[in-house]
Design a protein around this motif. Structure first.
Motif, PDB file in Angstrom:
ATOM      1  N   VAL A   1       2.104  23.385  -0.860  1.00 23.21           N
ATOM      2  CA  VAL A   1       2.159  22.581   0.030  1.00 23.21           C
ATOM      3  C   VAL A   1       1.949  23.676   1.475  1.00 23.21           C
ATOM      4  O   VAL A   1       0.130  22.965   2.085  1.00 23.21           O
ATOM      5  CB  VAL A   1       3.387  22.229   0.169  1.00 23.21           C
ATOM      6  N   GLN A   2       1.907  24.841   0.670  1.00 16.62           N
ATOM      7  CA  GLN A   2       1.273  25.291   2.153  1.00 16.62           C
ATOM      8  C   GLN A   2      -0.295  25.437   2.242  1.00 16.62           C
ATOM      9  O   GLN A   2      -0.822  25.490   3.096  1.00 16.62           O
ATOM     10  CB  GLN A   2       1.239  27.250   2.188  1.00 16.62           C
ATOM     11  N   GLN A   3      -1.001  25.866   1.177  1.00 18.52           N
ATOM     12  CA  GLN A   3      -2.791  26.148   0.948  1.00 18.52           C
ATOM     13  C   GLN A   3      -2.857  24.253   1.346  1.00 18.52           C
ATOM     14  O   GLN A   3      -3.823  24.754   2.035  1.00 18.52           O
ATOM     15  CB  GLN A   3      -2.568  26.236  -0.712  1.00 18.52           C
ATOM     16  N   THR A   4      -2.637  23.319   1.043  1.00 18.89           N
ATOM     17  CA  THR A   4      -3.046  22.021   1.001  1.00 18.89           C
ATOM     18  C   THR A   4      -2.652  21.078   2.059  1.00 18.89           C
ATOM     19  O   THR A   4      -2.798  20.248   2.874  1.00 18.89           O
ATOM     20  CB  THR A   4      -2.855  21.294   0.239  1.00 18.89           C
ATOM     21  N   GLY A   5      -1.252  21.896   3.309  1.00 18.15           N
ATOM     22  CA  GLY A   5      -0.826  20.569   4.563  1.00 18.15           C
ATOM     23  C   GLY A   5      -0.210  19.881   3.660  1.00 18.15           C
ATOM     24  O   GLY A   5      -0.363  19.159   4.544  1.00 18.15           O
ATOM     25  N   PHE A   6      -0.685  19.309   2.224  1.00 14.43           N
ATOM     26  CA  PHE A   6       0.052  18.056   1.750  1.00 14.43           C
ATOM     27  C   PHE A   6       1.484  18.600   0.966  1.00 14.43           C
ATOM     28  O   PHE A   6       1.697  19.397  -0.071  1.00 14.43           O
ATOM     29  CB  PHE A   6      -0.730  17.590   1.049  1.00 14.43           C
ATOM     30  N   ASP A   7       2.267  17.523   0.719  1.00 13.26           N
ATOM     31  CA  ASP A   7       3.261  17.593   0.136  1.00 13.26           C
ATOM     32  C   ASP A   7       4.185  16.255  -0.261  1.00 13.26           C
ATOM     33  O   ASP A   7       4.111  15.230   0.610  1.00 13.26           O
ATOM     34  CB  ASP A   7       4.985  17.889   1.378  1.00 13.26           C
ATOM     35  N   PRO A   8       4.124  16.264  -1.633  1.00 14.47           N
ATOM     36  CA  PRO A   8       4.260  14.848  -2.374  1.00 14.47           C
ATOM     37  C   PRO A   8       5.390  14.529  -2.153  1.00 14.47           C
ATOM     38  O   PRO A   8       5.385  13.253  -2.268  1.00 14.47           O
ATOM     39  CB  PRO A   8       3.889  15.031  -3.987  1.00 14.47           C
ATOM     40  N   ALA A   9       6.459  15.189  -1.863  1.00 16.12           N
ATOM     41  CA  ALA A   9       7.733  14.957  -1.689  1.00 16.12           C
ATOM     42  C   ALA A   9       7.508  13.848  -0.323  1.00 16.12           C
ATOM     43  O   ALA A   9       9.016  13.539  -0.275  1.00 16.12           O
ATOM     44  CB  ALA A   9       8.918  15.846  -1.978  1.00 16.12           C
ATOM     45  N   LYS A  10       6.885  15.037   0.270  1.00 22.24           N
ATOM     46  CA  LYS A  10       6.685  13.854   2.301  1.00 22.24           C
ATOM     47  C   LYS A  10       5.591  13.346   2.766  1.00 22.24           C
ATOM     48  O   LYS A  10       4.906  13.933   2.542  1.00 22.24           O
ATOM     49  CB  LYS A  10       7.453  15.153   2.957  1.00 22.24           C
ATOM     50  N   PRO A  11       5.283  12.086   1.658  1.00 22.44           N
ATOM     51  CA  PRO A  11       3.708  11.846   2.376  1.00 22.44           C
ATOM     52  C   PRO A  11       3.215  11.628   3.634  1.00 22.44           C
ATOM     53  O   PRO A  11       4.813  10.550   3.817  1.00 22.44           O
ATOM     54  CB  PRO A  11       3.454  10.992   0.783  1.00 22.44           C
ATOM     55  N   PRO A  12       2.823  11.761   4.232  1.00 16.49           N
ATOM     56  CA  PRO A  12       2.380  11.494   5.813  1.00 16.49           C
ATOM     57  C   PRO A  12       2.599   9.379   5.871  1.00 16.49           C
ATOM     58  O   PRO A  12       2.485   9.201   5.099  1.00 16.49           O
ATOM     59  CB  PRO A  12       1.283  11.860   5.933  1.00 16.49           C
ATOM     60  N   PRO A  13       3.311   9.828   6.935  1.00 19.04           N
ATOM     61  CA  PRO A  13       3.459   8.221   7.305  1.00 19.04           C
ATOM     62  C   PRO A  13       1.937   7.547   7.161  1.00 19.04           C
ATOM     63  O   PRO A  13       0.814   7.775   8.204  1.00 19.04           O
ATOM     64  CB  PRO A  13       3.631   7.659   8.081  1.00 19.04           C
ATOM     65  N   PRO A  14       1.752   5.692   6.740  1.00 25.55           N
ATOM     66  CA  PRO A  14       0.714   5.218   7.283  1.00 25.55           C
ATOM     67  C   PRO A  14       0.106   5.236   8.531  1.00 25.55           C
ATOM     68  O   PRO A  14       1.327   5.094   9.652  1.00 25.55           O
ATOM     69  CB  PRO A  14       1.042   4.103   6.189  1.00 25.55           C
TER      70      PRO A  14
ATOM     71  N   SER B   1       1.039  -1.588   0.420  1.00 17.58           N
ATOM     72  CA  SER B   1       0.403  -0.291   0.033  1.00 17.58           C
ATOM     73  C   SER B   1       1.047   1.085   0.200  1.00 17.58           C
ATOM     74  O   SER B   1       0.309   2.133  -0.888  1.00 17.58           O
ATOM     75  CB  SER B   1      -0.918  -0.290   1.024  1.00 17.58           C
ATOM     76  N   LEU B   2       1.778   1.052   1.022  1.00 11.81           N
ATOM     77  CA  LEU B   2       2.499   2.536   1.089  1.00 11.81           C
ATOM     78  C   LEU B   2       3.827   2.402   0.018  1.00 11.81           C
ATOM     79  O   LEU B   2       3.956   4.081  -0.627  1.00 11.81           O
ATOM     80  CB  LEU B   2       4.379   2.402   2.291  1.00 11.81           C
ATOM     81  N   ALA B   3       4.096   1.308  -1.164  1.00 15.46           N
ATOM     82  CA  ALA B   3       4.203   1.420  -2.260  1.00 15.46           C
ATOM     83  C   ALA B   3       3.786   2.367  -3.747  1.00 15.46           C
ATOM     84  O   ALA B   3       3.599   3.061  -4.114  1.00 15.46           O
ATOM     85  CB  ALA B   3       4.656   0.102  -2.670  1.00 15.46           C
ATOM     86  N   LEU B   4       2.302   1.871  -3.560  1.00 13.73           N
ATOM     87  CA  LEU B   4       1.264   1.988  -4.426  1.00 13.73           C
ATOM     88  C   LEU B   4       1.477   3.135  -4.158  1.00 13.73           C
ATOM     89  O   LEU B   4       1.213   4.543  -5.264  1.00 13.73           O
ATOM     90  CB  LEU B   4      -0.523   1.726  -4.112  1.00 13.73           C
ATOM     91  N   VAL B   5       0.909   3.921  -2.460  1.00 16.69           N
ATOM     92  CA  VAL B   5       0.812   5.606  -2.588  1.00 16.69           C
ATOM     93  C   VAL B   5       2.601   6.441  -3.239  1.00 16.69           C
ATOM     94  O   VAL B   5       1.776   7.814  -3.906  1.00 16.69           O
ATOM     95  CB  VAL B   5       0.151   5.937  -1.177  1.00 16.69           C
ATOM     96  N   LEU B   6       2.789   6.028  -2.927  1.00 14.31           N
ATOM     97  CA  LEU B   6       4.418   7.192  -3.059  1.00 14.31           C
ATOM     98  C   LEU B   6       4.484   7.312  -4.337  1.00 14.31           C
ATOM     99  O   LEU B   6       4.729   7.996  -5.011  1.00 14.31           O
ATOM    100  CB  LEU B   6       5.686   6.272  -2.669  1.00 14.31           C
ATOM    101  N   ALA B   7       3.643   5.526  -5.870  1.00 11.19           N
ATOM    102  CA  ALA B   7       3.901   5.735  -7.009  1.00 11.19           C
ATOM    103  C   ALA B   7       2.820   6.575  -7.463  1.00 11.19           C
ATOM    104  O   ALA B   7       2.500   7.489  -8.412  1.00 11.19           O
ATOM    105  CB  ALA B   7       3.706   4.220  -7.403  1.00 11.19           C
ATOM    106  N   LEU B   8       1.507   6.791  -6.979  1.00  6.11           N
ATOM    107  CA  LEU B   8       0.444   7.865  -6.970  1.00  6.11           C
ATOM    108  C   LEU B   8       1.027   8.875  -6.665  1.00  6.11           C
ATOM    109  O   LEU B   8       0.735  10.187  -7.120  1.00  6.11           O
ATOM    110  CB  LEU B   8      -0.805   7.291  -5.794  1.00  6.11           C
ATOM    111  N   VAL B   9       1.933   9.392  -5.656  1.00  4.06           N
ATOM    112  CA  VAL B   9       2.238  10.775  -4.942  1.00  4.06           C
ATOM    113  C   VAL B   9       3.282  11.409  -6.085  1.00  4.06           C
ATOM    114  O   VAL B   9       2.696  12.451  -7.009  1.00  4.06           O
ATOM    115  CB  VAL B   9       2.953  11.147  -3.919  1.00  4.06           C
TER     116      VAL B   9
END
Length: 154
Positions: free
Chosen positions: A48-61, A8-16
């Protein structure tokens, strides 16, 4: 269960990586390559500032709150409850409470394992859906920023 989490983590990283890679940016107002690079970096930071999400640093599962389980993956007491039901049925139907208890315990443990596995899988799917929503919001914010700077984003 650990291989599923890693998959699942690998899939998420690929999608990011795909979320940003799927956007094509065209300098519609003749911006230089250097200007485009600078604008893309600034818009990345803004998104990143607007969404709180950084594709380079996805949140840990996040580990979903798991129900307590025994070493065999069953809910504590599932075997006892199944044995009690099985003993009653075994006594009534065949006159052998011991065999009914053994069968009831086995069935109850099996059902408990299946339920626990299904709950874990549902938690993983929910986490993946949340990550995908964050990726989409990031991509939308980045595109809005770039379009505001005179780029065409597809």
């Amino acid at each position: 269960m650990h291989p599923r989490i890693l998959l699942s983590l690998a899939l998420v990283l690929a999608l990011v990586g795909e979320a940003v890679a799927q956007q094509y940016v065209y300098p519609a107002k003749g911006q230089s390559a250097q200007q485009q690079k600078s604008d893309e970096a600034a818009c990345y930071t803004w998104a990143v500032q607007q969404t709180g999400f950084d594709p380079a640093k996805p949140p840990p599962p996040q580990a979903a709150a798991k129900p307590p389980t025994t070493a065999t993956g069953t809910t504590p007491g599932a075997g006892v409850r199944g044995a009690a039901r099985g003993a009653v049925v075994g006594e009534v139907v065949g006159g052998d409470a011991g065999a009914g208890a053994a069968a009831g315990a086995a069935v109850a443990r099996s059902q408990s394992r299946k339920q626990n596995a299904a709950a874990a899988q549902q938690g993983q799917q929910q986490a993946q859906a949340a990550t995908q929503q964050q990726q989409a919001a990031f991509a939308k914010a980045r595109a809005a920023c770039l379009e505001g700077r005179g780029y065409t984003v597809k």
